[in-house]
Design a protein around this motif. Structure first.
Motif, PDB file in Angstrom:
ATOM      1  N   SER A 132     -33.251  36.242  21.622  1.00  0.00           N
ATOM      2  CA  SER A 132     -34.375  37.384  21.406  1.00  0.00           C
ATOM      3  C   SER A 132     -33.588  38.819  21.048  1.00  0.00           C
ATOM      4  O   SER A 132     -34.212  39.462  20.512  1.00  0.00           O
ATOM      5  N   ALA A 133     -32.664  38.881  21.903  1.00  0.00           N
ATOM      6  CA  ALA A 133     -31.949  40.429  21.584  1.00  0.00           C
ATOM      7  C   ALA A 133     -31.193  40.270  20.374  1.00  0.00           C
ATOM      8  O   ALA A 133     -30.513  41.448  20.138  1.00  0.00           O
ATOM      9  N   GLY A 134     -31.026  39.135  19.668  1.00  0.00           N
ATOM     10  CA  GLY A 134     -30.200  39.147  18.382  1.00  0.00           C
ATOM     11  C   GLY A 134     -28.790  38.587  18.549  1.00  0.00           C
ATOM     12  O   GLY A 134     -27.942  38.815  17.435  1.00  0.00           O
ATOM     13  N   HIS A 145     -38.027  39.292  33.701  1.00  0.00           N
ATOM     14  CA  HIS A 145     -39.065  38.592  33.687  1.00  0.00           C
ATOM     15  C   HIS A 145     -38.461  36.964  33.956  1.00  0.00           C
ATOM     16  O   HIS A 145     -37.628  36.600  33.514  1.00  0.00           O
ATOM     17  N   ILE A 146     -39.456  36.158  34.327  1.00  0.00           N
ATOM     18  CA  ILE A 146     -39.050  34.750  34.501  1.00  0.00           C
ATOM     19  C   ILE A 146     -39.018  34.150  33.208  1.00  0.00           C
ATOM     20  O   ILE A 146     -38.476  32.862  33.228  1.00  0.00           O
ATOM     21  N   HIS A 147     -39.899  34.252  32.411  1.00  0.00           N
ATOM     22  CA  HIS A 147     -40.073  33.649  31.137  1.00  0.00           C
ATOM     23  C   HIS A 147     -39.084  34.286  30.114  1.00  0.00           C
ATOM     24  O   HIS A 147     -39.263  35.582  29.851  1.00  0.00           O
ATOM     25  N   PRO A 148     -38.115  33.471  29.381  1.00  0.00           N
ATOM     26  CA  PRO A 148     -37.268  34.331  28.636  1.00  0.00           C
ATOM     27  C   PRO A 148     -37.777  34.942  27.422  1.00  0.00           C
ATOM     28  O   PRO A 148     -37.078  36.007  26.977  1.00  0.00           O
ATOM     29  N   ARG A 149     -38.851  34.611  27.035  1.00  0.00           N
ATOM     30  CA  ARG A 149     -39.175  35.285  25.783  1.00  0.00           C
ATOM     31  C   ARG A 149     -39.884  36.301  25.901  1.00  0.00           C
ATOM     32  O   ARG A 149     -40.048  37.541  25.033  1.00  0.00           O
ATOM     33  N   PHE A 150     -40.309  37.075  27.172  1.00  0.00           N
ATOM     34  CA  PHE A 150     -40.895  38.390  27.587  1.00  0.00           C
ATOM     35  C   PHE A 150     -39.756  39.097  28.213  1.00  0.00           C
ATOM     36  O   PHE A 150     -40.152  40.226  28.758  1.00  0.00           O
ATOM     37  N   ALA A 151     -38.726  38.543  28.572  1.00  0.00           N
ATOM     38  CA  ALA A 151     -37.655  39.187  29.409  1.00  0.00           C
ATOM     39  C   ALA A 151     -36.859  40.009  28.514  1.00  0.00           C
ATOM     40  O   ALA A 151     -36.412  39.913  27.388  1.00  0.00           O
ATOM     41  N   VAL A 181     -19.632  29.227  31.173  1.00  0.00           N
ATOM     42  CA  VAL A 181     -20.004  28.170  32.211  1.00  0.00           C
ATOM     43  C   VAL A 181     -21.358  29.085  32.966  1.00  0.00           C
ATOM     44  O   VAL A 181     -21.137  30.449  33.009  1.00  0.00           O
ATOM     45  N   GLY A 182     -22.284  28.564  33.451  1.00  0.00           N
ATOM     46  CA  GLY A 182     -23.323  28.986  33.978  1.00  0.00           C
ATOM     47  C   GLY A 182     -24.249  28.297  34.579  1.00  0.00           C
ATOM     48  O   GLY A 182     -24.155  26.930  34.805  1.00  0.00           O
ATOM     49  N   GLN A 183     -25.350  28.942  35.088  1.00  0.00           N
ATOM     50  CA  GLN A 183     -26.628  28.019  35.624  1.00  0.00           C
ATOM     51  C   GLN A 183     -27.814  28.372  34.939  1.00  0.00           C
ATOM     52  O   GLN A 183     -28.299  29.604  34.906  1.00  0.00           O
ATOM     53  N   ASN A 184     -28.530  27.466  34.264  1.00  0.00           N
ATOM     54  CA  ASN A 184     -29.612  27.448  33.480  1.00  0.00           C
ATOM     55  C   ASN A 184     -29.238  28.302  32.404  1.00  0.00           C
ATOM     56  O   ASN A 184     -29.915  29.231  31.979  1.00  0.00           O
ATOM     57  N   LEU A 185     -27.996  28.084  31.577  1.00  0.00           N
ATOM     58  CA  LEU A 185     -27.779  28.663  30.277  1.00  0.00           C
ATOM     59  C   LEU A 185     -28.722  28.773  29.241  1.00  0.00           C
ATOM     60  O   LEU A 185     -28.774  29.686  28.496  1.00  0.00           O
ATOM     61  N   LYS A 186     -29.793  27.926  29.317  1.00  0.00           N
ATOM     62  CA  LYS A 186     -30.795  27.836  28.270  1.00  0.00           C
ATOM     63  C   LYS A 186     -31.363  28.980  28.365  1.00  0.00           C
ATOM     64  O   LYS A 186     -31.933  29.683  27.210  1.00  0.00           O
ATOM     65  N   TYR A 187     -31.939  29.395  29.481  1.00  0.00           N
ATOM     66  CA  TYR A 187     -32.667  30.739  29.855  1.00  0.00           C
ATOM     67  C   TYR A 187     -31.974  31.868  29.038  1.00  0.00           C
ATOM     68  O   TYR A 187     -32.491  32.776  28.330  1.00  0.00           O
TER      69      TYR A 187
END
Length: 178
Positions: free
Chosen positions: A72-74, A4-10, A59-65
């Motif tokens: 959410s996975a702990g 999912h594009i929304h991290p809380r639902f992914a 290092v990454g792209q859009n690490l916040k996501y």
């Protein structure tokens, strides 16, 4: 990669890693029925010591996501050191696009595999866990490799613009807060 594009639902579909430019790997934990993949919980527990280790820089792209999905996975990701999206936004706040595809072309003259080539668009769009692993692996590995390869040119531009302190002391710590 997630569902999912929304991290809380992914839900996590797989992990991609690169620690050397030009060399990246994809670890699938969800896949279409009949395809071999690792158990999501077992893989996450195996990766936890690396993901939660502050001494191992990320290092990454859009690490916040990624951090929200993993939280959410702990898993509490530690050691976020460089986010190419954040660096690009700091350097070129007026630009419309700070996505990986755009940055890869702008800084590396590299045309990336587009997500739409894997999942399609519109009503017939698939979730990543419905895409064969042999198609996801090059895409996901490229994402990790490109994010790693973007660090040197973006870091150099930040040095030239005297933005390193702002990036290191304000922007990157805020990734964890936001």
């Amino acid at each position: 990669e997630t569902t999912h594009i929304h991290p809380r639902f992914a839900e996590i579909v797989g992990y991609s890693f690169a620690w050397k430019e030009g060399e990246a790997y994809y670890v699938p934990v969800r896949a279409p029925q009949g395809e071999k993949h690792l158990d999501p919980k077992v893989a996450l527990e195996a990766l936890r010591p690396v993901l939660e280790n502050e001494a191992i820089g990320k290092v990454g792209q859009n690490l916040k996501y990624d951090m929200v999905v993993l939280r959410s996975a702990g898993v509490c990701v530690a050691g976020a050191r460089f986010d190419s999206m954040v660096a690009s936004n700091l350097l070129d706040a007026g630009e419309r696009n700070h996505g990986l595809d755009e940055l890869a072309m702008r800084y590396l003259s590299h045309d990336t595999i587009k997500i739409s080539e894997l999942i399609g668009t519109g009503r017939n769009q698939k979730r990543m866990d419905e895409v064969p692993i042999e198609a996801i692996a090059p895409y996901a590995a490229e994402d990790a490799d490109v994010a790693l390869r973007l660090r040197p040119p973006l870091a150099e531009r930040m040095r030239e613009a005297d933005l390193v302190k702002l990036f290191d002391e304000l922007e990157m710590p805020l990734v964890e807060v936001l």
